[in-house]
Design a protein around this motif. Sequence first.
Motif, short mmCIF file in Angstrom:
data_model
loop_
_atom_site.label_atom_id
_atom_site.label_comp_id
_atom_site.label_asym_id
_atom_site.label_seq_id
_atom_site.Cartn_x
_atom_site.Cartn_y
_atom_site.Cartn_z
N SER A 455 0.84 -1.20 0.00
CA SER A 455 0.00 0.00 0.00
C SER A 455 0.87 1.25 0.00
O SER A 455 1.92 1.29 0.65
CB SER A 455 -0.93 0.02 1.22
N SER A 456 0.41 2.23 -0.75
CA SER A 456 1.10 3.53 -0.78
C SER A 456 0.65 4.43 0.36
O SER A 456 1.16 5.54 0.52
CB SER A 456 0.83 4.23 -2.11
N CYS A 457 -0.30 3.96 1.16
CA CYS A 457 -0.88 4.78 2.23
C CYS A 457 -0.50 4.20 3.59
O CYS A 457 -0.71 3.01 3.84
CB CYS A 457 -2.41 4.83 2.08
N ASP A 458 0.04 5.02 4.46
CA ASP A 458 0.38 4.63 5.82
C ASP A 458 -0.81 4.96 6.72
O ASP A 458 -0.98 6.09 7.17
CB ASP A 458 1.64 5.37 6.29
N LEU A 459 -1.65 3.96 6.98
CA LEU A 459 -2.86 4.21 7.77
C LEU A 459 -2.56 4.51 9.23
O LEU A 459 -3.32 5.22 9.89
CB LEU A 459 -3.80 3.01 7.66
N GLU A 460 -1.45 3.98 9.73
CA GLU A 460 -1.07 4.30 11.10
C GLU A 460 -0.76 5.79 11.24
O GLU A 460 -1.19 6.44 12.19
CB GLU A 460 0.16 3.48 11.49
N ARG A 461 -0.05 6.32 10.28
CA ARG A 461 0.25 7.76 10.28
C ARG A 461 -1.02 8.57 10.05
O ARG A 461 -1.21 9.63 10.65
CB ARG A 461 1.29 8.06 9.21
N GLN A 462 -1.88 8.06 9.18
CA GLN A 462 -3.14 8.75 8.91
C GLN A 462 -4.01 8.81 10.16
O GLN A 462 -4.68 9.81 10.44
CB GLN A 462 -3.88 8.02 7.78
N TRP A 463 -4.02 7.76 10.95
CA TRP A 463 -4.78 7.70 12.19
C TRP A 463 -4.33 8.77 13.17
O TRP A 463 -5.15 9.43 13.82
CB TRP A 463 -4.66 6.31 12.79
N ARG A 464 -3.06 8.98 13.25
CA ARG A 464 -2.55 10.00 14.18
C ARG A 464 -2.78 11.41 13.67
O ARG A 464 -2.83 12.37 14.45
CB ARG A 464 -1.06 9.78 14.43
N ALA A 465 -2.93 11.56 12.35
CA ALA A 465 -3.11 12.90 11.78
C ALA A 465 -4.56 13.37 11.80
O ALA A 465 -4.82 14.56 11.72
CB ALA A 465 -2.59 12.92 10.34
N LEU A 466 -5.51 12.45 11.88
CA LEU A 466 -6.93 12.84 11.85
C LEU A 466 -7.34 13.57 13.11
O LEU A 466 -6.82 13.32 14.19
CB LEU A 466 -7.81 11.59 11.67
#
Length: 466
Positions: A455-466
């Motif tokens: 995946s090109s998307c880091d969902l762990e990082r996305q979770w912290r950014a939301l």
Amino acid sequence: MLTPIRVRGRRKKRPANTLSPPQQDATKRPKGGRPLMSPAARLTSSQSKTVQRAHRLIAKPVPPHKKLSRLETLPVELIEKIFLHSLNVSFPRASLSLAATVSSERIYRALILLAFWNDLPSSTGTADAASAATIAKILSPLDYVPRDLDERSALQRAITRCKWCTVHRLLHRLPDLMELTIRRYWHDAGITMSDDQQQGLNRFLAREERDDEPSVFHGTDNANNHYTLSVSPLISVTVTCHETATARTHRILSITEFPERVLRGEDGFPSETMIYLETLRIASGFNSPELTETQVSVARDMLQKGIHVALIENNADALASLLKIDEYHFRCKNTTVPATNGVPYTIPAGHFRTAVRVARRDPALFQLLVRASAESVPADDSEITQWAMDLDGPFGRWLLELMLQLPQRIEAANANPVDGAVFYLGRANGQVELARRYLSEVLGVEQLGTWMEESSCDLERQWRAL
């Protein structure tokens, strides 16, 4: 001395012996001033003034003030309740007044949560008062009633077609959906936690945890069974019972179909749309290395349009995501081994021609298409043949060899799509000679695993950014 009184009335002729200067004769007045109008000018002026006077006399109709209906005059809270009870997205379109009343972030939030939360009954226990109050607060102002699959599917389809249902709004509701899922399948299952475990879970949900803190928590039920809660942020929640060795995974974002406007690239594939697309793919389980049954529907004609848009944009990440969704969904529905009644997976030949025209010197887009379905390359296409010869590299030579062997390769892939195809779910089949040559000559690696987990998307990082 008497004061003379001036009385208005006819003026008397002054006596001749007064000292006032005699009046001048009108014929002897000095020349000058405004010239007299000609008869034709007087006629034109008279007609113009008559027309203007007529226009002023015609009264313009005053637009009547629109009277609000009885529904529109209700209190805002009551109108919101009616809308949320009906769940009819055409309700705000009835009037501007109703649209303004129900167009608020809390209404959008409630609709998204209701549409994308798969609230199945808990396996054990019932909701305690604290958990029920938390769920009611999260879903406010909605009077929550669980919806079955058909109702949620219809609601999802309706709201994803609305302009207010943007990628930004959907992504920012994922933390609320995750908390709802944990509340339902952990707390409402009668599992209790120690104080330090509960505090750790609270910090995790508030995104205040340290980087070294795990997203795994422990608890027990009334029968003293031990449970483990494993959270994959924005993706799923897994509850494991150690005594029975059973694990149940609950997906946070329960989609019933991929939004068509995202699949077809209506607004292209900017970074935010790519995050959303990858989140939907992973959250729906299309990232498994093995095929699993899915109830998620995909409009394949819309997806092929999106693949074309990704090729035109020269967007490799978007192309890879769309190809993964297409292949995984198609193979879930049609792959059987042996393939007696199965339909072979193919992609339109036009995609390969588009990749050649968009990036003549970079084979990256073409290689992604080959990894999805090498058997779909048009065998007798002169444009692709010439392009492969012009590449003058290992991939060009390998592609020419593939085009020569296509009849045999198509037959083998149709007979056994798992082991007979050059690539299957992005994995290079080691038992196929062309696949081994691709690994050694083109990539210079020993093996190439499935691309579904990439995946090109880091969902762990996305979770912290939301």
